[in-house]
Write a protein that holds these residues in place. Structure first.
Motif, PDB file in Angstrom:
ATOM      1  N   LEU A 257       7.149  -5.195  -0.254  1.00  0.00           N
ATOM      2  CA  LEU A 257       6.586  -4.141  -1.116  1.00  0.00           C
ATOM      3  C   LEU A 257       5.822  -4.729  -2.300  1.00  0.00           C
ATOM      4  O   LEU A 257       4.944  -4.085  -2.868  1.00  0.00           O
ATOM      5  CB  LEU A 257       7.695  -3.208  -1.614  1.00  0.00           C
ATOM      6  CG  LEU A 257       8.443  -2.431  -0.533  1.00  0.00           C
ATOM      7  CD1 LEU A 257       9.600  -1.632  -1.130  1.00  0.00           C
ATOM      8  CD2 LEU A 257       7.500  -1.498   0.212  1.00  0.00           C
ATOM      9  N   GLY A 258       6.203  -5.947  -2.669  1.00  0.00           N
ATOM     10  CA  GLY A 258       5.465  -6.658  -3.729  1.00  0.00           C
ATOM     11  C   GLY A 258       5.330  -5.853  -4.998  1.00  0.00           C
ATOM     12  O   GLY A 258       6.322  -5.357  -5.538  1.00  0.00           O
ATOM     13  N   GLU A 259       4.068  -5.698  -5.430  1.00  0.00           N
ATOM     14  CA  GLU A 259       3.810  -5.116  -6.755  1.00  0.00           C
ATOM     15  C   GLU A 259       4.155  -3.629  -6.857  1.00  0.00           C
ATOM     16  O   GLU A 259       4.256  -3.104  -7.959  1.00  0.00           O
ATOM     17  CB  GLU A 259       2.344  -5.366  -7.146  1.00  0.00           C
ATOM     18  CG  GLU A 259       1.289  -4.432  -6.538  1.00  0.00           C
ATOM     19  CD  GLU A 259       1.081  -4.564  -5.029  1.00  0.00           C
ATOM     20  OE1 GLU A 259       1.582  -5.542  -4.432  1.00  0.00           O
ATOM     21  OE2 GLU A 259       0.421  -3.686  -4.444  1.00  0.00           O
ATOM     22  N   ILE A 260       4.372  -2.945  -5.736  1.00  0.00           N
ATOM     23  CA  ILE A 260       4.667  -1.501  -5.868  1.00  0.00           C
ATOM     24  C   ILE A 260       6.159  -1.209  -6.031  1.00  0.00           C
ATOM     25  O   ILE A 260       6.549  -0.098  -6.353  1.00  0.00           O
ATOM     26  CB  ILE A 260       4.062  -0.642  -4.717  1.00  0.00           C
ATOM     27  CG1 ILE A 260       4.688  -0.992  -3.366  1.00  0.00           C
ATOM     28  CG2 ILE A 260       2.542  -0.744  -4.708  1.00  0.00           C
ATOM     29  CD1 ILE A 260       4.362   0.032  -2.281  1.00  0.00           C
ATOM     30  N   GLU A 295      12.585   2.536  -5.177  1.00  0.00           N
ATOM     31  CA  GLU A 295      11.444   3.352  -5.609  1.00  0.00           C
ATOM     32  C   GLU A 295      10.196   2.497  -5.579  1.00  0.00           C
ATOM     33  O   GLU A 295      10.235   1.317  -5.961  1.00  0.00           O
ATOM     34  CB  GLU A 295      11.680   3.865  -7.036  1.00  0.00           C
ATOM     35  CG  GLU A 295      10.597   4.826  -7.511  1.00  0.00           C
ATOM     36  CD  GLU A 295      10.705   5.075  -9.018  1.00  0.00           C
ATOM     37  OE1 GLU A 295      11.096   6.178  -9.405  1.00  0.00           O
ATOM     38  OE2 GLU A 295      10.379   4.154  -9.804  1.00  0.00           O
ATOM     39  N   THR A 296       9.097   3.079  -5.100  1.00  0.00           N
ATOM     40  CA  THR A 296       7.810   2.398  -5.211  1.00  0.00           C
ATOM     41  C   THR A 296       6.919   3.242  -6.114  1.00  0.00           C
ATOM     42  O   THR A 296       6.985   4.471  -6.094  1.00  0.00           O
ATOM     43  CB  THR A 296       7.110   2.226  -3.841  1.00  0.00           C
ATOM     44  OG1 THR A 296       6.767   3.522  -3.335  1.00  0.00           O
ATOM     45  CG2 THR A 296       7.981   1.491  -2.838  1.00  0.00           C
ATOM     46  N   SER A 297       6.114   2.576  -6.908  1.00  0.00           N
ATOM     47  CA  SER A 297       5.167   3.294  -7.772  1.00  0.00           C
ATOM     48  C   SER A 297       3.836   2.579  -7.678  1.00  0.00           C
ATOM     49  O   SER A 297       3.758   1.372  -7.958  1.00  0.00           O
ATOM     50  CB  SER A 297       5.625   3.271  -9.226  1.00  0.00           C
ATOM     51  OG  SER A 297       6.912   3.833  -9.330  1.00  0.00           O
ATOM     52  N   ASP A 304       0.670   2.731  -0.203  1.00  0.00           N
ATOM     53  CA  ASP A 304       2.099   2.579  -0.487  1.00  0.00           C
ATOM     54  C   ASP A 304       2.942   3.041   0.704  1.00  0.00           C
ATOM     55  O   ASP A 304       3.922   2.400   1.071  1.00  0.00           O
ATOM     56  CB  ASP A 304       2.491   3.385  -1.731  1.00  0.00           C
ATOM     57  CG  ASP A 304       1.820   2.858  -2.983  1.00  0.00           C
ATOM     58  OD1 ASP A 304       0.993   1.931  -2.863  1.00  0.00           O
ATOM     59  OD2 ASP A 304       2.126   3.365  -4.083  1.00  0.00           O
ATOM     60  N   ALA A 305       2.512   4.156   1.323  1.00  0.00           N
ATOM     61  CA  ALA A 305       3.266   4.696   2.460  1.00  0.00           C
ATOM     62  C   ALA A 305       3.268   3.686   3.612  1.00  0.00           C
ATOM     63  O   ALA A 305       4.286   3.482   4.288  1.00  0.00           O
ATOM     64  CB  ALA A 305       2.658   6.011   2.902  1.00  0.00           C
TER      65      ALA A 305
END
Ligand code: FAD
Ligand code: MLT
Ligand code: ZN
Length: 475
Positions: A257-260, A295-297, A304-305
């Motif tokens: 997911l890295g930065e998200i 959580e991803t933002s 992101d999905a």
């Protein structure tokens, strides 16, 4: 109220007299509270384990009023307990004896907001959730969020250096707070309320007050850096078969997911049982030994999905995760977060709570929980572990029907010694307040403690600000 008895004696401060009340009435007309019913709520902490006996609560509206009050208290040698939303977890927010309660409840004005930089300047008594709403309407978010958002004040957050649910993404208040206005014990107003990102002119004095728990000064205004509001937010709530899998899932999501990635929280099966039982919440996934909330933002929903779905595919196919659900709509997001955020509420309904808030090496974050279950056996009602795994922060909580000195003896100093052996912290984010003031030396060397005591003596020579809190009693 289930109360423990503490070996603490009142220090020789003056006792509030009729003349003092009249003097306060002149400084803040109509905002001097002596009604015992109103005082009751401010004399008892959120956990209902510490009760003070204050006879007066003051509600200033301006920094000048706070300065007047402190100047007066300093001259009269009256002890003062600064109080925000009274949601603190370590008994720092309520008096121990008859200290005057200085509440920031009426200091609730936004002073300015800059929509290019995202800098918010406000009074210390603004409620966190209201600030969140204010900045979100303008396309930003507060850099911190916590379960107590509906009651806690930003001044209280800064005074405790609260961590919370967004720490993984936005870091500590030591980084996001840009400036503070503080009233010192003698009534001096220290105006360091700048909004600069960079400022190396001398010592960074504001840092001293972040996490000082009302013992060095009263924070009256805060300048804080708000990040832009992420346009795409996803929450995944997953079941894991063991703690090793919780850790591997964390590594995997950091990679994929890295930065998200914006939050990685965990809770054990006992926590889930408590929130479903006491709060009637429903688990969205099959029963599992552990649950994680991820959580991803980010700024682009499809991107992101796609990342999230690749990650989920991998952890499900490799067996790290056995069941899961994902949310993007506001209602479901909130419902998933509630399972994690409301654990402390469920615990307090379960009985007397022995609360530990530890920083530990992430790999060993959960070891102490099964260890304590075996050690305490049927003496404890529940032993649970949850917390901010992404920040290496375990919330270890034990409940019993009523306060038991025997159970406390089995827990302490055992938990603190265990933590010290790992070079952990005996208070990751809640502070020391009244309840934990004696355990600082498990995490700090004597030289650091001495320097803290010298700083306290320098800034508050009479010790009127939040006495009996944070630092151990001096011999
Ligand atoms: P209070 O409880 O009123 O005061 C806390 C301390 O700060 C006291 O020592 C008080 O004297 C001092 N203080 C308050 N205002 C000032 C001021 N203006 N100037 C100087 N000193 C002041 N904490 C976390 O770190 N992370 C979490 O995730 C988290 N979640 C929580 C969830 C719940 C449901 C609850 C009840 C608490 C949680 N907390 C958490 C505890 C946390 O410390 C507080 O919620 C919050 O930061 C305290 O703010 P407050 O305004 O309620 O301060
Ligand atoms: C949390 O993370 O839920 C809070 O710090 C409160 C608690 O530890 O109970
Ligand atoms: Zn926490």
């Amino acid at each position: 109220l289930t109360q423990e008895r503490y070996p603490v004696t009142r220090l020789p401060f003056s006792v509030v007299s009729e003349e003092d009340l009249e003097a306060f009435e002149r400084i803040i007309p109509g905002r001097v509270v002596t009604d015992p019913e109103v005082l009751e709520a401010s004399n008892v902490d959120w956990l209902r384990t510490v009760r003070g006996g204050s006879k007066v609560l003051l509600r200033p509206r301006t920094s000048q009023e706070v300065a007047h009050i402190l100047r007066y208290c300093h001259e009269r040698n009256l002890a003062v307990n600064p109080q925000g939303g009274n949601t603190g977890m370590v008994g720092g927010s309520v008096p121990v004896f008859d200290e005057i309660i200085l509440s920031t409840a009426q200091m609730n004005q936004v002073i300015s907001f800059h929509s290019v930089s995202g800098t918010l300047v406000c009074q210390a008594g603004c409620v966190l959730e209201e600030l969140s709403r204010y900045v979100e309407e303008r396309g930003f978010v507060m850099p911190l969020d916590l379960g107590a958002k509906g009651s806690c004040h930003i001044g209280g957050n800064v005074a405790t250096n609260a961590g919370g649910l967004r720490f993984l993404r936005y870091g500590s208040l030591h980084g996001t707070v840009l400036g503070l206005e503080v009233v010192l014990a003698d009534g001096t107003i220290l105006n360091c309320l700048t909004s600069l990102r960079k400022d190396n002119t001398g010592y960074d004095l504001k840092q001293l007050f972040i996490g000082s728990e009302g013992t060095l000064g009263v924070i009256t205004a805060v300048s804080i850096q708000c990040p832009p509001k992420p346009t795409a937010v996803n929450v995944a709530f997953l079941g894991c078969p063991g703690f090793a899998e919780v850790l591997q899932t964390f590594s995997s999501c950091r990679g994929l997911l890295g930065e998200i990635l914006s939050a990685y929280e965990f809770m054990d099966a006992e926590c889930m049982r408590l929130v479903t039982h006491h709060l009637c919440l429903t688990s969205p996934v099959q029963e599992s030994p552990f649950y994680v909330l991820i959580e991803t933002s980010g700024s682009r929903a499809e991107h992101d999905a796609e990342k999230l779905s690749d990650f989920l595919e991998q952890v499900l196919s490799s067996g790290l995760v056995t069941d899961g659900t994902v949310a993007t709509d506001q209602m479901k997001l909130k419902a998933l977060w509630a399972l994690r955020e409301r654990i402390s509420e469920a615990l307090s309904q379960d009985g007397y709570v022995y609360k530990y808030d530890l920083s530990l090496p992430t790999e060993r974050l959960y070891d102490l929980v099964p260890d304590l279950r075996a050690r305490l056996g049927s003496r404890a009602k529940h032993v649970v572990g949850y917390g901010h795994l992404g920040d290496g922060n375990l919330h270890l909580n034990v409940t019993s029907e009523a306060f038991s000195p025997l159970l406390l003896d089995a827990l302490e100093p055992y938990v603190y010694e265990w933590t010290a052996r790992q070079r952990g912290s005996v208070s990751a984010e809640h502070g020391l307040g009244f309840r934990k003031r004696g355990v600082l030396s498990y995490s700090k060397p004597p030289e650091a403690l001495r320097l803290m005591q010298q700083l306290k003596a320098l800034l508050d020579p009479q010790g009127i600000l939040n006495p009996y809190k944070t630092l151990p009693a001096q011999a």
